[in-house]
Each structure stands twice: as structure tokens, then as C-alpha cells.
Design a protein around this motif. Structure first.
Motif, PDB file in Angstrom:
ATOM      1  N   LYS A 278       7.536  29.006 -12.412  1.00 37.62           N
ATOM      2  CA  LYS A 278       6.727  28.948 -13.642  1.00 37.62           C
ATOM      3  C   LYS A 278       6.541  30.364 -14.196  1.00 37.62           C
ATOM      4  N   ARG A 279       6.290  31.337 -13.307  1.00 41.00           N
ATOM      5  CA  ARG A 279       6.066  32.720 -13.747  1.00 41.00           C
ATOM      6  C   ARG A 279       7.328  33.318 -14.357  1.00 41.00           C
ATOM      7  N   GLU A 280       8.478  33.022 -13.750  1.00 40.03           N
ATOM      8  CA  GLU A 280       9.731  33.616 -14.230  1.00 40.03           C
ATOM      9  C   GLU A 280      10.251  32.953 -15.503  1.00 40.03           C
ATOM     10  N   THR A 281      10.003  31.645 -15.676  1.00 37.03           N
ATOM     11  CA  THR A 281      10.512  30.936 -16.861  1.00 37.03           C
ATOM     12  C   THR A 281       9.458  30.818 -17.963  1.00 37.03           C
ATOM     13  N   ARG A 282       8.196  31.156 -17.612  1.00 41.93           N
ATOM     14  CA  ARG A 282       7.056  31.141 -18.538  1.00 41.93           C
ATOM     15  C   ARG A 282       6.800  29.759 -19.156  1.00 41.93           C
ATOM     16  N   THR A 283       7.102  28.729 -18.399  1.00 38.60           N
ATOM     17  CA  THR A 283       6.812  27.357 -18.834  1.00 38.60           C
ATOM     18  C   THR A 283       6.744  26.469 -17.594  1.00 38.60           C
ATOM     19  N   TRP A 284       5.968  25.355 -17.697  1.00 42.55           N
ATOM     20  CA  TRP A 284       5.903  24.393 -16.585  1.00 42.55           C
ATOM     21  C   TRP A 284       7.065  23.413 -16.633  1.00 42.55           C
TER      22      TRP A 284
ATOM     23  N   ALA B 287      14.609  18.796  -0.423  1.00 42.25           N
ATOM     24  CA  ALA B 287      13.347  18.541  -1.143  1.00 42.25           C
ATOM     25  C   ALA B 287      12.654  19.838  -1.531  1.00 42.25           C
ATOM     26  N   MET B 288      11.954  19.805  -2.680  1.00 42.36           N
ATOM     27  CA  MET B 288      11.175  20.969  -3.129  1.00 42.36           C
ATOM     28  C   MET B 288       9.790  20.871  -2.493  1.00 42.36           C
ATOM     29  N   GLN B 289       9.660  21.373  -1.266  1.00 45.46           N
ATOM     30  CA  GLN B 289       8.378  21.296  -0.568  1.00 45.46           C
ATOM     31  C   GLN B 289       7.796  22.695  -0.405  1.00 45.46           C
ATOM     32  N   CYS B 290       7.523  23.329  -1.540  1.00 36.87           N
ATOM     33  CA  CYS B 290       6.994  24.683  -1.468  1.00 36.87           C
ATOM     34  C   CYS B 290       6.247  24.993  -2.761  1.00 36.87           C
ATOM     35  N   MET B 291       4.923  25.007  -2.675  1.00 33.67           N
ATOM     36  CA  MET B 291       4.103  25.266  -3.869  1.00 33.67           C
ATOM     37  C   MET B 291       4.321  26.684  -4.391  1.00 33.67           C
ATOM     38  N   SER B 292       4.563  27.642  -3.487  1.00 37.10           N
ATOM     39  CA  SER B 292       4.775  29.037  -3.895  1.00 37.10           C
ATOM     40  C   SER B 292       6.021  29.165  -4.772  1.00 37.10           C
ATOM     41  N   THR B 293       7.082  28.419  -4.401  1.00 42.68           N
ATOM     42  CA  THR B 293       8.322  28.470  -5.189  1.00 42.68           C
ATOM     43  C   THR B 293       8.089  27.920  -6.584  1.00 42.68           C
ATOM     44  N   LEU B 294       7.389  26.800  -6.680  1.00 41.62           N
ATOM     45  CA  LEU B 294       7.093  26.222  -8.002  1.00 41.62           C
ATOM     46  C   LEU B 294       6.302  27.205  -8.854  1.00 41.62           C
ATOM     47  N   ALA B 295       5.355  27.894  -8.224  1.00 39.30           N
ATOM     48  CA  ALA B 295       4.516  28.861  -8.953  1.00 39.30           C
ATOM     49  C   ALA B 295       5.354  30.024  -9.477  1.00 39.30           C
ATOM     50  N   VAL B 296       6.298  30.515  -8.653  1.00 39.37           N
ATOM     51  CA  VAL B 296       7.099  31.671  -9.086  1.00 39.37           C
ATOM     52  C   VAL B 296       8.121  31.262 -10.153  1.00 39.37           C
TER      53      VAL B 296
ATOM     54  N   CYS C 106      13.946  33.605   1.845  1.00 38.59           N
ATOM     55  CA  CYS C 106      12.802  33.003   1.164  1.00 38.59           C
ATOM     56  C   CYS C 106      13.126  32.864  -0.310  1.00 38.59           C
ATOM     57  N   ALA C 107      12.821  31.697  -0.894  1.00 36.70           N
ATOM     58  CA  ALA C 107      13.169  31.430  -2.295  1.00 36.70           C
ATOM     59  C   ALA C 107      12.339  32.253  -3.268  1.00 36.70           C
ATOM     60  N   VAL C 108      11.127  32.673  -2.882  1.00 39.28           N
ATOM     61  CA  VAL C 108      10.232  33.355  -3.836  1.00 39.28           C
ATOM     62  C   VAL C 108      10.804  34.705  -4.286  1.00 39.28           C
ATOM     63  N   PRO C 109      11.078  35.671  -3.362  1.00 42.30           N
ATOM     64  CA  PRO C 109      11.696  36.922  -3.823  1.00 42.30           C
ATOM     65  C   PRO C 109      13.103  36.715  -4.365  1.00 42.30           C
ATOM     66  N   ALA C 110      13.815  35.682  -3.848  1.00 40.79           N
ATOM     67  CA  ALA C 110      15.179  35.402  -4.319  1.00 40.79           C
ATOM     68  C   ALA C 110      15.167  35.050  -5.808  1.00 40.79           C
ATOM     69  N   ILE C 111      14.216  34.200  -6.209  1.00 41.93           N
ATOM     70  CA  ILE C 111      14.114  33.802  -7.621  1.00 41.93           C
ATOM     71  C   ILE C 111      13.729  35.004  -8.484  1.00 41.93           C
ATOM     72  N   MET C 112      12.852  35.854  -7.968  1.00 39.07           N
ATOM     73  CA  MET C 112      12.475  37.061  -8.722  1.00 39.07           C
ATOM     74  C   MET C 112      13.667  37.991  -8.905  1.00 39.07           C
ATOM     75  N   SER C 113      14.566  38.057  -7.900  1.00 42.65           N
ATOM     76  CA  SER C 113      15.718  38.965  -8.000  1.00 42.65           C
ATOM     77  C   SER C 113      16.763  38.453  -8.980  1.00 42.65           C
ATOM     78  N   ALA C 114      16.624  37.220  -9.488  1.00 41.10           N
ATOM     79  CA  ALA C 114      17.540  36.705 -10.512  1.00 41.10           C
ATOM     80  C   ALA C 114      17.368  37.443 -11.837  1.00 41.10           C
ATOM     81  N   ARG C 115      16.324  38.275 -11.956  1.00 40.63           N
ATOM     82  CA  ARG C 115      16.161  39.104 -13.161  1.00 40.63           C
ATOM     83  C   ARG C 115      17.349  40.034 -13.347  1.00 40.63           C
ATOM     84  N   ASN C 116      18.111  40.234 -12.294  1.00 37.45           N
ATOM     85  CA  ASN C 116      19.283  41.109 -12.321  1.00 37.45           C
ATOM     86  C   ASN C 116      20.436  40.506 -13.129  1.00 37.45           C
ATOM     87  N   ILE C 117      20.330  39.219 -13.486  1.00 37.65           N
ATOM     88  CA  ILE C 117      21.414  38.520 -14.192  1.00 37.65           C
ATOM     89  C   ILE C 117      21.161  38.607 -15.702  1.00 37.65           C
ATOM     90  N   GLU C 118      22.103  39.213 -16.434  1.00 39.97           N
ATOM     91  CA  GLU C 118      21.903  39.455 -17.867  1.00 39.97           C
ATOM     92  C   GLU C 118      21.887  38.171 -18.680  1.00 39.97           C
TER      93      GLU C 118
END
Length: 705
Positions: free
Chosen positions: A674-680, A663-672, A400-412
Motif C-alpha cells: 500500500k505504501r509503495e503503490t499509494r493505493t489500497w 497464500a498472502m499471509q503477511c499483514m506487513s507485506t500488504l502494508a508495504v 523477506c518480502a517487505v525490504p524486497a518490495i521496497m527495493s523494486a524502486r530500483n526499476i525505472e
């Protein structure tokens, strides 16, 4: 649960067994992965003691020292520096890896100097013994001045003693250590004294951190300026102070190691892990084995899931047929069979594949092989602007892309982290699996080469590889447009190989199936019911014309075959004139070059809620059109265009798979994002580039095939 009053922060180096201990203490079935950086957010659970009291345990992200570099390390750092407004720990439970004690003691000594009450849980004692390391636990306890308890969370050993030490510490049987691990005051005496006049409760060591990182703490502007002035007045040098501190700590740690730890001769025989790494990390055979592992992963999804999937499909077709025979010809009967049952079938039929995929990924994590995949991939990743740590989020993206994108916080590195976030959704997540499965089953024959190589499995693997290749190509292009300049390092701790915890694998499989059924299932059912309404009803001006036309034709028909054929034509024309039909027809010109008809167009629109909705949409549309008990695959197989040609040809199916792949067909991924990059800005960039790429590649594939 009500606030228990006692809050314990669980901290430690990455991969020290912290999350395993959290699970044992709290009884929560958290995700446990045998590679660094699995914990990327604050998790809370509750543990109870003998005297019926309880405590909240907050599992903080793993960190190597109190000098954070990654986004997840800042989460832990702010809590420990009392700069997090939500979490205020009363005491610290620190997990230290006995097999890597020297490195773990650096962080441990820093925590002790913050003057929290501390209990140390000494994990990995079994591995330390295999390495020939002997630890005098009581001697170590004396030197550190805090309780040290050996534990093995995997076998539930030492947990009762650990809880007893936590309870004693909470009752002040062990108070915060009065003595500093090193002479922190001497590092910057004047500057520390200046900060302590502003904040008398701070320890000498915490005062140093206020001098170094005060800009990152929620302090009033006046306080920020005052601390800044103290730095100027006392000529405080952050880099020099930090270097001197680390040197002093390692000097003291060396003394402790000599007194409390017996280490073997480094020339003694290598551990099994090191011998195995000679093969699995070999510059040629390592890559051959990696491809073989991934090949087996995708073949297994088809081998193992085929029979339960067929059984579920057969069961639903029989249930639908039975309901059609016993229910009256009323709108609610139609809603139940063609709305609710069709939607449920679209959910449950893919549960076996999702469970198998997650089970196999958990085995790779648990055995320690997932970290090796990162190591092997670093060289390739660097060429496209990423690094080896990007592999973990990208492989997690298969689930799933949602937790995967959150785990990118591990990259300095900020640029590499942003690139990883932007390309991870191109990895084929489990939501795409139902789409691929149904389309592959439609157009790819179920043939085997050499008796065991499934052609369907090979096509599935090719899709996953295509997503990975496209992610690398996109990253190599985007790296020229993202203007962040930052030096990149790749430091990765390779865990020892272990047998997978089958209980953990089973829990993960059940948990992921439950999440798919409840989270994705709710969306699929709601959209299935909404679609049933939109495809059963339409503007009265159109529907009345269709009713009158077929009423007249029905009266003139005398044979049963003729009436059945007329009923089929009536259902098809009624669907075309429904609200769903009008919507599909309006977008058909835009998607016709890709080989899609208006029904596929409706599925593309509904899929923006969640990709797996495609199957539910198709199940509903074909059930409304053809009211019989055949399976969805059979209905799609017999689907015809207005000119009589088949809808699902090889070209159309491959084009559709490529569209869903890219295709980017996942509203949850777009939302996460935005949360991780703090911009739209970046979610919009993602949506535009992925939609354009999907359209172009689908058009190319359709025209080739």
C-alpha cells in the motif's frame, strides 16, 4: 541522539562503495550489498571528529546523474534540490569510483554546480591500480576545485584524512566552488535570470532544474504558474538544454581525464573479473552454474542446520519435562509449559536455518554474483513482463518480502515495477521456512542419494522453484491487465568479483536472527499465550458437560493405563469444546477439501499475523492436548483424526506447504505494498489472487497425493 547541527549528505553512483563508507563513518551495521540499488531509502547515522564535534550523515540512494528516472533516484534528487521538507544538508560527501572515474565525474560536476560545499571520497583505488589506472589526486583536486581524498572503507584507509577534510570544509576552509564546471548561464540565460528573480539564492544550474522539474517540487501554485510562464516566454526547451549540458560536461571531463589520469592501453590483458565472466555469464554454462549455486544454497540449509535444530528441540523437550515434574498442577504452571515454553520453542528452533539462509545470500551479494543472476535472468524476465532488475527484489524475497518490495524502486519502468511488487510475495520468504521444515521432516524420509543429495533438501528446493515459477506465470497473466505503456531498458553495472567480507556476513546473520527473535518472536509469543487461553477455556455450558462426563468415567477406572488413556481423551475433548476448538470447527467445512482438520484451520487464521506463527500455534494446541515432554514433531506425527486416520499424511502435508507457499499471509507485506503503490487497490488484488491461487493449487495437490 540530539541534532548535531551539521548535516552531511552522502551521495554517489550505485555500487561506488557509498554504503561501505557510511558504515565506517557512522559505525552502524547497515546492510552492505555488492550490487547496484541496495540503498533504497534515506538512512541516517552519526560521525564524530577530532575536536569532539559530531555530524549527521544521511546516506542517499545511489544515482548516476541529476536527471532522475527511478523512484529511489527521486529521493536523492529532491534532497539535493532542497525540495525535501525533512532533510536539509549543509554539505555533500560525494563518493566517486576511481576505476570508473569518467562516468562518476558527470554526477560530481553536477553536484559542484549546485554550489554546495563538497568533499570527494575517491573509492576503489585498489581496483583502479589493478586496471593500470593512475590518478594524480592533487591535479584532480585542482581541476574540480574541491578536496579529493582517496579512501578504502573495507580496510579503513583514508578515513582519518576524509574526516579532517570534512571538518575543514565545515569550517569554511573550503567554501562552495565559485566557478561553474561548465557555462550553465549560457545554456538558457533569459530563463535562468527569470527563475533567479523569484529565487535569488539559486545557482545558475539549480535554476535550470527548477525550469525542468518544478512540478515535482513543493512550490506554491502561483510560483508553479510563474515558472511555467517563464518557460513559454523564453521558449525554454528542456530536452535540448539537458542534451547540451551533458555534452559540455563530458567535453570538460575529457580534458580533466587527459590532465589528471593515466589510463592503460585497452588492448592489455583483461582483468580477472572479465575472464571469470566469460564462464559465469556463458549462454549455456552460466545457467548450469546458476542452478548449481541455487541447489547448493537449499541443500546447505538442511545440511548445516540439522544438528543445532535437533539440539534445540531436544533441549526444550527436556526443559518442558522437567518443569512438568516440579510445577504444581495449577493454571500458571500450564501457561508456563504449554504456552510460553511451547511458543519459545517454535521461535528458537528455526534460528539456525534463518541464519544460514541470510549468510549464504549475503555471500552471493558480497562476491558480486547476485548482479550476474540479474543479467542471466533478463531474457526470461522480459517474456513475462518483467526485466533483469526484477530478479534482485525477487531473490531478496527469499529472505523477506517487505525490504524486497521496497527495493523494486530500483526499476525505472512503472509497469515492470508494479508487476515485480505484485509477484514478489510468491517467493518463499524466511517466515515460510519453519512451516516447510516441520512438514518436510514429518512426511519426507531423510534419505540421501549418491551419498550427498538429501531428499528433504530436494523437496525444499522444489518448493522454492515452484514459488518462482508461479511468480513468472502470474506476471505473464497480469501484464495483460495492467495498462501502463512505457519503454523499458535494462542497464546494469556488473561489480568486480571480490572475496566476501566475513565480518559483514557474520553481522548480517546475527542481525537477522535478532530481528526474527524480537520481531517475529513477539508476535509468536503473544499469539501462543492467547491461544493457550483460547484452547484451555471455553463456554461454561460446554466445559461443564465435559468435566462431569470425565469425572464419572475417571471414578470407574482402576488401572493406570486406563486412567492415562482417559486423561488423553479428556484433554482432546476439552480442546474441541474450547473457544479455539469452536473457531476451528466452524471453518473446518471450508478447509476439509484441502485435507486439513480444525487445528490446522486455527493455525491458518493465526498465521495472518505472520506465517511463522503456524509452528507456535501447533506447539500450543498439541501441548494443551497432550501434556507430555515429547517434541512437536513427535506430537504432530502421532496426531489422529476422529476416524483414527493420521492427520499429517503426504497429501495433507504437501497441500499445506503449497498453501503457505502461495497464500498472502503477511499483514506487513500488504502494508508495504500500500505504501509503495499509494493505493489500497493493489494490496486487495494481491490478497484475493494469492488466496484463490493457494486454495486451488492446494486442492489439486491434495487430490493428486
Amino acid at each position: 541522539m540530539p541534532d548535531p547541527g551539521l548535516h552531511i549528505a552522502l551521495v554517489g553512483n550505485p555500487n561506488s562503495g557509498k554504503t561501505s563508507l557510511f558504515n565506517v563513518l557512522t559505525g552502524l551495521n547497515q546492510k552492505v550489498g555488492n550490487f547496484p540499488g541496495v540503498t533504497v531509502d534515506k538512512k541516517t547515522g552519526y560521525t564524530s571528529f577530532e575536536n569532539k564535534t559530531s555530524a549527521a550523515v544521511i546516506d542517499l540512494p545511489g544515482t548516476y546523474s541529476l536527471y532522475p528516472r527511478r523512484a529511489d533516484e527521486w529521493v536523492a534528487y529532491k534532497v539535493l534540490m532542497d525540495a525535501d521538507e525533512d532533510i536539509k544538508p549543509d554539505m555533500i560527501l560525494l563518493v566517486a569510483d576511481a576505476s570508473n572515474l569518467k562516468r562518476n565525474l558527470l554526477f560530481c560536476s553536477q553536484i559542484i554546480d549546485l554550489k554546495y560545499p563538497v568533499v570527494v571520497a575517491l573509492s576503489m583505488m585498489d581496483i583502479a591500480r589493478k586496471k593500470g589506472i593512475e590518478i594524480d589526486v592533487q591535479g584532480l583536486e585542482r581541476e574540480l576545485g574541491v578536496p579529493v581524498i582517496p579512501v578504502n572503507p573495507r580496510k579503513n584507509k583514508g578515513i582519518a584524512q576524509l574526516k579532517k577534510a570534512l571538518l575543514q570544509t565545515s569550517k569554511d576552509a573550503f567554501i562552495a566552488n565559485k566557478y561553474d564546471f561548465i557555462g550553465n548561464k549560457e545554456l538558457a540565460p533569459e530563463a535562468i535570470a527569470g527563475v533567479q528573480q523569484l529565487y535569488p539564492q539559486l545557482s545558475d544550474y539549480a535554476s535550470i532544474h527548477y525550469l525542468i522539474n518544478h512540478e515535482n517540487f513543493p512550490l506554491a501554485n502561483a510560483m508553479q504558474e510563474t515558472i511555467e510562464q517563464i518557460e513559454v516566454n523564453t521558449r525554454f526547451n528542456a530536452t535540448k538544454t539537458q542534451a547540451e549540458e551533458i555534452m559540455q560536461r563530458y567535453g570538460r571531463i575529457k580534458q580533466i581525464m587527459q590532465q589528471a589520469v593515466v589510463e592503460p592501453d585497452p588492448l592489455q590483458k583483461k582483468l580477472f573479473t572479465e575472464q571469470l565472466d566469460n564462464l559465469l555469464l556463458h549462454r549455456f554454462w552460466g545457467y548450469v552454474i546458476l542452478l548449481a549455486v541455487l541447489f547448493l544454497l537449499f541443500q546447505s540449509i538442511f545440511w548445516l542446520a540439522q544438528f543445532p535444530m535437533d539440539a534445540i528441540d531436544w533441549g526444550f523437550s527436556k526443559i518442558t519435562g522437567w518443569f512438568n515434574n516440579i510445577l504444581p498442577d495449577a493454571w500458571w504452571g500450564d501457561l508456563l509449559t504449554n504456552g510460553l515454553l511451547a511458543g519459545l520453542n517454535g521461535i528458537l528452533v528455526f534460528v539456525p536455518q534463518i541464519m544460514i539462509l541470510f549468510g549464504l545470500i549475503t555471500i552471493l551479494e558480497d562476491t558480486g554474483y547476485m548482479a550476474r543472476i540479474s543479467f542471466l535472468s533478463d531474457k526470461l524476465m522480459r517474456k513475462v513482463g518483467l526485466n533483469g532488475k526484477s530478479v534482485m527484489p525477487m531473490i531478496s524475497g527469499f529472505a523477506c518480502a517487505v525490504p524486497a518490495i521496497m527495493s523494486a524502486r530500483n526499476i525505472e519502468n512503472r509497469k515492470e515495477r508494479l508487476l515485480t511488487i505484485l509477484v514478489t510475495p510468491l517467493m518463499s520468504c524466511s517466515a515460510r521456512l519453519p512451516v516447510f521444515t516441520i512438514l518436510i521432516a514429518l512426511v519426507v524420509p531423510n534419505t540421501y542419494y549418491l551419498g550427498f543429495l538429501s531428499l528433504q533438501g530436494l523437496v525444499m528446493m522444489a518448493l522454492y522453484l515452484l514459488g518462482t515459477v508461479m511468480a513468472l506465470i502470474v506476471s505473464s497473466v497480469l501484464k495483460f491487465f495492467i495498462k501502463l505503456q512505457e519503454k523499458s531498458f535494462f542497464i546494469l553495472e556488473l561489480p568486480v568479483y571480490r572475496a566476501p567480507r566475513w565480518k559483514n556476513v557474520g553481522i548480517t546473520m546475527v542481525e537477522k536472527a535478532r530481528i526474527f527473535i524480537t520481531d517475529a518472536g513477539k508476535i509468536i509469543i503473544v499469539i501462543s499465550l492467547l491461544l493457550w487461553f483460547l484452547s484451555s477455556y471455553g463456554p461454561s455450558s460446554r466445559m461443564d458437560v465435559v468435566e462431569q462426563k470425565y469425572a464419572a468415567l475417571q471414578a470407574s477406572q482402576t488401572t493406570e493405563e486406563g486412567k492415562a488413556e482417559l486423561e488423553k481423551q479428556y484433554s482432546a475433548e476439552k480442546l474441541q469444546n474450547s473457544y479455539a476448538g469452536i473457531l476451528g470447527k466452524s471453518i473446518e467445512p471450508a478447509i476439509k477439501p484441502l485435507g486439513y482438520d480444525w487445528k490446522i484451520g486455527i493455525a491458518l487464521i493465526t498465521s495472518f499475523a505472520a506465517r511463522e506463527v503456524f509452528v507456535g500455534t501447533m506447539a500450543t494446541l498439541y501441548s494443551v492436548e497432550e501434556d507430555d515432554d515429547s517434541t512437536l514433531k513427535q506430537k504432530m506425527e502421532s496426531a489422529k483424526r476422529e476416524d483414527g486416520s493420521k492427520v499429517y499424511t503426504l497429501g495433507t502435508a504437501l497441500s499445506l506447504m503449497v498453501f503457505y507457499l502461495l497464500a498472502m499471509q503477511c499483514m506487513s507485506t500488504l502494508a508495504v505494498v500500500k505504501r509503495e503503490t499509494r493505493t489500497w487497490k493493489w494490496p486487495v488484488v494481491q490478497l484475493i489472487y494469492m488466496t484463490a491461487l493457494a486454495y486451488f493449487m492446494s486442492w489439486v495437490v491434495f487430490n493428486i497425493f
